[in-house]
Design an enzyme around this catalytic site. Sequence first.
Site, PDB file in Angstrom:
ATOM      1  N   ASP A 100       0.848  -1.201   0.000  1.00 16.17           N
ATOM      2  CA  ASP A 100       0.000   0.000   0.000  1.00 16.17           C
ATOM      3  C   ASP A 100       0.886   1.254   0.000  1.00 16.17           C
ATOM      4  O   ASP A 100       2.103   1.159   0.156  1.00 16.17           O
ATOM      5  CB  ASP A 100      -0.882  -0.062   1.263  1.00 16.17           C
ATOM      6  CG  ASP A 100      -1.914   1.038   1.289  1.00 16.17           C
ATOM      7  OD1 ASP A 100      -2.262   1.561   0.218  1.00 16.17           O
ATOM      8  OD2 ASP A 100      -2.375   1.384   2.402  1.00 16.17           O
ATOM      9  N   GLU A 129       2.503   5.111  -4.008  1.00 18.11           N
ATOM     10  CA  GLU A 129       2.457   6.064  -5.154  1.00 18.11           C
ATOM     11  C   GLU A 129       3.791   6.813  -5.313  1.00 18.11           C
ATOM     12  O   GLU A 129       4.116   7.131  -6.448  1.00 18.11           O
ATOM     13  CB  GLU A 129       1.310   7.062  -4.948  1.00 18.11           C
ATOM     14  CG  GLU A 129      -0.062   6.428  -5.012  1.00 18.11           C
ATOM     15  CD  GLU A 129      -0.384   5.529  -3.820  1.00 18.11           C
ATOM     16  OE1 GLU A 129       0.102   5.852  -2.720  1.00 18.11           O
ATOM     17  OE2 GLU A 129      -1.077   4.517  -3.999  1.00 18.11           O
ATOM     18  N   ASP A 160      -8.947   3.637  -1.911  1.00 16.17           N
ATOM     19  CA  ASP A 160      -9.926   4.021  -0.888  1.00 16.17           C
ATOM     20  C   ASP A 160     -11.220   4.549  -1.494  1.00 16.17           C
ATOM     21  O   ASP A 160     -11.429   5.761  -1.611  1.00 16.17           O
ATOM     22  CB  ASP A 160      -9.302   5.060   0.045  1.00 16.17           C
ATOM     23  CG  ASP A 160      -8.132   4.467   0.808  1.00 16.17           C
ATOM     24  OD1 ASP A 160      -7.964   3.222   0.770  1.00 16.17           O
ATOM     25  OD2 ASP A 160      -7.381   5.235   1.425  1.00 16.17           O
TER      26      ASP A 160
HETATM   27  C1  GLC Z   1      -4.694   3.234   3.026  1.00 12.21           C
HETATM   28  C2  GLC Z   1      -5.195   2.026   2.233  1.00 12.21           C
HETATM   29  C3  GLC Z   1      -6.232   1.285   3.032  1.00 12.21           C
HETATM   30  C4  GLC Z   1      -5.638   0.869   4.363  1.00 12.21           C
HETATM   31  C5  GLC Z   1      -5.129   2.096   5.129  1.00 12.21           C
HETATM   32  C6  GLC Z   1      -4.406   1.730   6.413  1.00 12.21           C
HETATM   33  O1  GLC Z   1      -5.704   4.165   3.169  1.00 12.21           O
HETATM   34  O2  GLC Z   1      -5.662   2.400   0.977  1.00 12.21           O
HETATM   35  O3  GLC Z   1      -6.697   0.171   2.316  1.00 12.21           O
HETATM   36  O4  GLC Z   1      -6.593   0.203   5.132  1.00 12.21           O
HETATM   37  O5  GLC Z   1      -4.237   2.822   4.307  1.00 12.21           O
HETATM   38  O6  GLC Z   1      -3.324   0.908   6.154  1.00 12.21           O
END
Ligand code: GLC
Length: 796
Positions: A412, A415, A486
């Site tokens: 995650d 980017e 998200d």
């Molecule tokens: C980001 C991710 C989400 C995750 C969060 C905490 O917002 O996109 O899926 O739950 O971080 O790690």
Amino acid sequence: MEKCKRDKEGFGKLLNYEVENNVISIEFNNKKVFVNVVNSHIINFFAPLFREERNSKAVENLKDSHCDFEIENIADGIQLLTEKLTVRIYDEFKVDIYDKKGTLLCADYRGEKDPFIRRKGDFMLAEAEGHALNNDEEFKVYVSKQMEEDMFFYGLGERSGHLNKRGYHYVNWNTDNPAPHGETFDRLYKSIPFLIGLNKGNAFGIFFDNHFETHFDMGRDNSKYYYFAGVDGNLDYYFIYGPSVKNVVEGYTKITGNMPLPQMWTLGYQQCRWSYDNKARLMEIANNFREKGIPCDTLYLDIDYMDGYRVFTWNNERFNNLEEMIKKLNSMGFKVVTIIDPGVKVDKGYKIYDDGLKNGYFATDNQGIVYRNEVWPGDSVYPDFLNSEVRKWWGENQRIMTEAGVSGIWNDMNEPASFKGPLPDDVMFDNDGIPVTHKEVHNVYGHMMAKATYEGLKKATGKRPFIVTRACYAGTQKYSTIWTGDNQSTWEHLRMSIPMLMNLGLSGMAFCGTDVGGFGHDCSAELLSRWVQVGTFTPLFRNHSAMGTRDQEPWAFDESTEEINKKYIKLRYKLIPYIYDSMWNCSKNGAPIIRPLLFNYQNDKNTYEINDEFLCGENILVAPVVEQGAKARMIYLPEGETWVDYWTKEEYRGGQYIIRETPLDICPIFIKGGSIISVAEEQNYIGEKNSNKLTFEVFLCNEETETKYHHFTDDGESFKYQAGEFNNYKIKVINNNNKVEIKVKIIDYEYDDKFTHIEFIFNNINERAVTINGEAIEIIDGKAIIPNLVSNKEFV
Ligand code: GLC
């Protein structure tokens, strides 16, 4: 091709050319360019405006197949002839491409860039300061093409809005914007600079392999032309001829790589939450699934499993005796997937930070000092995934997770996200000896992280790695699955997810999914019911929600919502063999699992802009309900088939709109008449039961049909299939009003899949007689069972 704006001068007059193997180098007055005949239907156009050498992260192992072509002089230019295409190249590197019938497929626009005028009063200028209001961007690489009246556009990866991208402008700059994504968003987490054009039934693709910030404008500027452009970098693009969208996607995945076959368990239902942050809660979730008989294969650990968000660590208080917990979950049939973000906490004494710092593994500022920003752990540094040594180190760290029993990794924030403002353009990375700036490599950061994770997991486990990434670039499908970041628990986002996933599928990212039920905001019972119906058919089927929102597990609302969740998750498990077959197919030819109707029915123009229906593989059409309270919906059934309603078995001729009632537990599903779906028996998780029979459901109809189906079996986890250890069952069904002929042939049989019987379940059999490989077969309760499958030589 338009002027190269790097130095405000064009390419100039075409002077000369030379041919060496598949490459034609063309000398213009001001520049030299290269035209590479990849094969008879894929041509690459390359002008080294930024670097002499390519620095592609998407195209890794492309081999030119030997391809015959001719080249000759024509008035004002040269002409390249392949078996499929005629490419005319003129002064200023203008290119026009025709098919063999002489139909113009794609022509460079000859006029000047002529954007609409954005009228801004003084008030608006003051109010909108800092917002992207200008459409007079200066690009160093810019190519505009003539727009035809009847053109449609698809692809471009993860985009909000509708399926057809005509009239819109999108930017490739991987962006983590937590605001609710809407149609006005021109950029999201992923950058896939690949566009499909459909012009009077002829499809072609343009893959602009440039990972600087790039733009695609499909006639927003001016409906006379469309363009692609980059703020810097080389001009490096591939023209991929169809004429079918299928061929274009196959060509694109040939260039950027195919999605590899996944492990079978990754196709099961996955449950996530930010966060199941302690052992007791995670075990409660696991027990609930098994007690309630709702199938589930995967549970996720979000950031709170870590010690202070330090990657590759565990919070031993919340998850004491972690290995034992994972063992217990494994014995219950669950796999555990953990999140790993790129940001490494600045913390002396923390091994990952210390090792990375000592070895120079983190990105630096332009003075060579390690660059810091802030993410979940607070002050953090960014591993330099452009460097192969760093990728190896990161890859090896995956063992910390796999040795604890973790089965997959969720990448995650890559980017990369940064809480204290964006990374400056001049943050420096080391591309194996070539210093590169953030400006150049931003869009491939997540891609290179996924590559590091893939290689590390492959080495650590020997199995097909399961990775989910948020950021990606063209070609990431070789390493990772993706989810769309998200989203929100809103009907708008459920609606939007369908064209988004369809375009991702067309852009090579076949293994994709959204957060089922929505991430931000509180989900409602009805919304979850409808979302799980879509999730059933999306390759990655994961329910996920944000901290602070209401619970969203299948049982979190009321009994009837739980029943609907259960019904559809069970349906998913029934379809696993069919979905796995579709994955196998995709791993060879790029055909996405979730795909727009036009992918299979390009001759039927009515399919070109259908946003709220999709095909799942070759034989299933899904028309989900995406409106709150909808008791019925209109469905378009494509021409040329009979469609069998999965629930009622009623038959409909294609080429018409029908109205289908849609009580909350019904998601309209139609099966292509005469076709086969391979199905599994009920189980709580993949591999729970070892059946000794293969089952195929046949959906007969009153039209005469002849269909083929290939069913693939292997061990579902290793790479042995690449050495031929798999089976391929070919089944043909010839159906008319009074009889059904089935022909089964085992084409490959190198894997001992232990199936001793084949079972056919017939829908709409009526009074038809059935033969299988020429022998009359007795039908009992709509079923036929053929024993001694493998020993029966005539099948082999
Ligand atoms: C980001 C991710 C989400 C995750 C969060 C905490 O917002 O996109 O899926 O739950 O971080 O790690």
